[in-house]
Every structure is written in structure tokens, then in C-alpha cells.
Design an enzyme around this catalytic site. Structure first.
Site, PDB file in Angstrom:
ATOM      1  N   PRO A 152       0.841  -1.215   0.000  1.00  0.00           N
ATOM      2  CA  PRO A 152       0.000   0.000   0.000  1.00  0.00           C
ATOM      3  C   PRO A 152       0.869   1.256   0.000  1.00  0.00           C
ATOM      4  O   PRO A 152       1.788   1.380   0.803  1.00  0.00           O
ATOM      5  CB  PRO A 152      -0.789  -0.118   1.311  1.00  0.00           C
ATOM      6  CG  PRO A 152      -0.677  -1.545   1.725  1.00  0.00           C
ATOM      7  CD  PRO A 152       0.631  -2.039   1.191  1.00  0.00           C
ATOM      8  N   GLU A 153       0.591   2.148  -0.919  1.00  0.00           N
ATOM      9  CA  GLU A 153       1.308   3.418  -0.986  1.00  0.00           C
ATOM     10  C   GLU A 153       0.443   4.493  -0.329  1.00  0.00           C
ATOM     11  O   GLU A 153      -0.692   4.230   0.068  1.00  0.00           O
ATOM     12  CB  GLU A 153       1.594   3.773  -2.457  1.00  0.00           C
ATOM     13  CG  GLU A 153       2.600   2.853  -3.129  1.00  0.00           C
ATOM     14  CD  GLU A 153       4.039   3.104  -2.664  1.00  0.00           C
ATOM     15  OE1 GLU A 153       4.285   4.131  -2.005  1.00  0.00           O
ATOM     16  OE2 GLU A 153       4.890   2.257  -2.947  1.00  0.00           O
TER      17      GLU A 153
END
Ligand code: ZN
Length: 270
Positions: free
Chosen positions: A2-3
Site C-alpha cells: 500500500p502506498e
């Protein structure tokens, strides 16, 4: 992994369900996440009202008057708000039950996520020394320009340095450098103030767009794989080695830079 846009999308999704609710119980099925879950979670959280769900870099903070629970999704983690009676699966490591019969449930097959405690008035060591948020006014071209004077490191590494600015991950750094016409391997100290202004502006536009898309295309806030799939059709260079540049038609190149796969157009970026 996840960014920042996925984490912000998660924040917006869970905030609507949690803010104003009291935590009734912390169920910790496994404490051995990336760091052990401290006893303070069970001691401090039950009975406390969640005043606000915040984000700093890729950490989520559930703020109470006594302090904040500090959550990270790690490589493979996801958060859902569910009916507290829903049977837990194998990788559902903790639940924070709230006063309306639901719970915030954390699932993480690889256990690189965390649940830590930050007492009120303290800054957790993981949050100390972080650079500004990329969408804040504190982050701009002058900020990058000042911090890069005399630095011979590649400009891509500098914009990905969390002490310089948080949350500009590999995909977003590659895309912003393309938008600004800057070669990723160029020495950071040799990029002009004007070009840094373009780079900072591009990073803001790309991240804001990704957050906006995340918010509108994700079903609820559950994103099990954490991959920014919704963003793929719009990528200019990332993952496009050998394919024609969307501006000039030259083949996009890939190379390793700072142990990260890096994509750029040899014609448009210098
Ligand atoms: Zn090109």
C-alpha cells in the site's frame, strides 16, 4: 505494498465509521507483528473515544485523549470495519471493537504491519524525523532545492527519502520525474530550482489524483491486495519498459537505481 494514496483512502474509509465512537475492547490474536503490540493498547484504549483518525506518512493514528493507536499496513495489510461477531480468519490479527457492535479488523498475511501506542503529547520514534507531507504547503520545489544542495545522490533517491518528503513511493517518484522531464539518475545537487518546482508540483498532482481515484473507484474502503490497479492505465513510464513513450515514442527504459526498478524516457528526461 500500500502506498500513500491507498493509506489515505483507507483513512477516509474508516474515519467515517470510527470517529466519535468509543473503543470497548481490543482483541489481539497475535502480538508478533513487525513489532510486538505493546500492553498499552489493552490498557489505554478500552473506554476511550476515537476523536479523530489521522494519517502521517503511511501511518494511521486513532486519536484519543490519552494518546493515539499507531497503525501501519505493512506490505500486505488491510483494515475493515465489520460486525464484531464475524468469525476471524487466519490472518485477522487484531480487532478493535467499538460501541455499536462493530469492530476495526486488521488482516495481514505477511505480518509486516503494526499496532503501537503513542501517548498524548509524545511523538513516536517512528514518526520523528519525517519530512513534510507531500500535499502540504511545507512541501514545494524550494524545499527540495534547499535539501539537495551539494548532494551527489540520484534525484530519485532524494525524493523517495522519507526525511525529505514522506509518501513519494517508487511509482510516484518515477511518474513525477517524467512529468518534470528530469532524469532519475541525475545528481540531486545539479537540478535547478525551476525544475524542482516542476517536480514538486507534478508529485502533488499525481498523488492527489491517485487519492481521488482511490476514493471514487474502490468499493467501500476494502482493498485486499493494496496494489494501485486503478492507476495503471494512466502510468506514463512505470512498468512500461520497451513500450513507446506517450510523448515522443522512444522506448521507455528500465534500470536499477538504489535497488529500485526505475523507469524513464531517455529522450524526454535529462
Ligand atoms: Zn519521451
Amino acid at each position: 505494498m500500500p502506498e500513500l494514496p491507498e493509506v489515505e483512502t483507507t483513512r477516509r474509509g474508516i474515519a467515517a465509521h470510527l470517529e466519535g465512537h468509543r473503543i470497548t475492547r481490543a482483541i489481539l490474536r497475535r502480538r508478533d507483528l513487525r513489532w510486538p503490540i505493546p500492553a498499552a493498547i489493552e490498557r489505554e484504549l478500552p473506554g476511550r473515544r476515537i476523536e479523530m483518525v489521522d494519517r502521517r506518512a503511511k501511518y494511521l493514528l486513532l486519536g484519543t485523549v490519552a494518546g493515539s493507536a499507531l497503525l501501519h499496513l505493512g506490505m500486505s495489510g488491510s483494515l475493515r470495519v465489520i460486525d464484531a461477531a464475524t468469525p476471524a480468519g487466519k490472518h485477522d490479527h487484531y480487532d478493535l471493537e467499538i460501541d455499536d457492535g462493530r469492530a476495526l479488523r486488521f488482516n495481514d498475511p505477511r505480518r509486516f504491519g503494526c499496532l503501537l501506542w503513542q501517548p498524548a503529547g509524545d511523538v513516536h520514534p517512528l514518526l520523528a524525523g519525517l519530512g513534510p507531507e507531500p500535499l502540504s504547503a511545507d512541501f514545494d520545489g524550494d524545499h527540495l532545492w534547499r535539501l539537495s544542495r551539494g548532494r551527489r545522490a540520484a534525484v530519485k533517491g532524494v525524493v523517495m527519502d522519507q526525511a525529505v518528503v514522506v509518501g513519494v513511493g517508487n511509482i510516484y517518484a518515477s511518474e513525477a520525474l517524467f512529468a518534470a522531464g528530469i532524469h532519475p539518475a541525475r545528481a540531486a545537487g545539479r537540478v535547478s530550482r525551476e525544475r524542482y518546482a516542476r517536480l514538486a508540483a507534478a508529485a502533488k498532482v499525481i498523488l492527489a489524483h491517485a487519492i481521488e481515484r482511490g476514493g471514487t473507484t474502490l468499493r467501500d474502503f476494502l482493498r485486499p491486495d493494496g496494489a494501485p490497479g486503478y492507476f495503471e492505465q494512466e502510468l506514463m513510464v512505470y512498468g512500461r519498459a520497451g513500450q513507446p513513450c506517450r510523448h515522443c515514442g522512444a522506448p521507455i527504459r528500465a534500470r536499477m537505481l538504489g535497488q529500485r526498478n526505475t523507469f524513464f524516457c531517455p529522450h524526454c528526461q535529462h
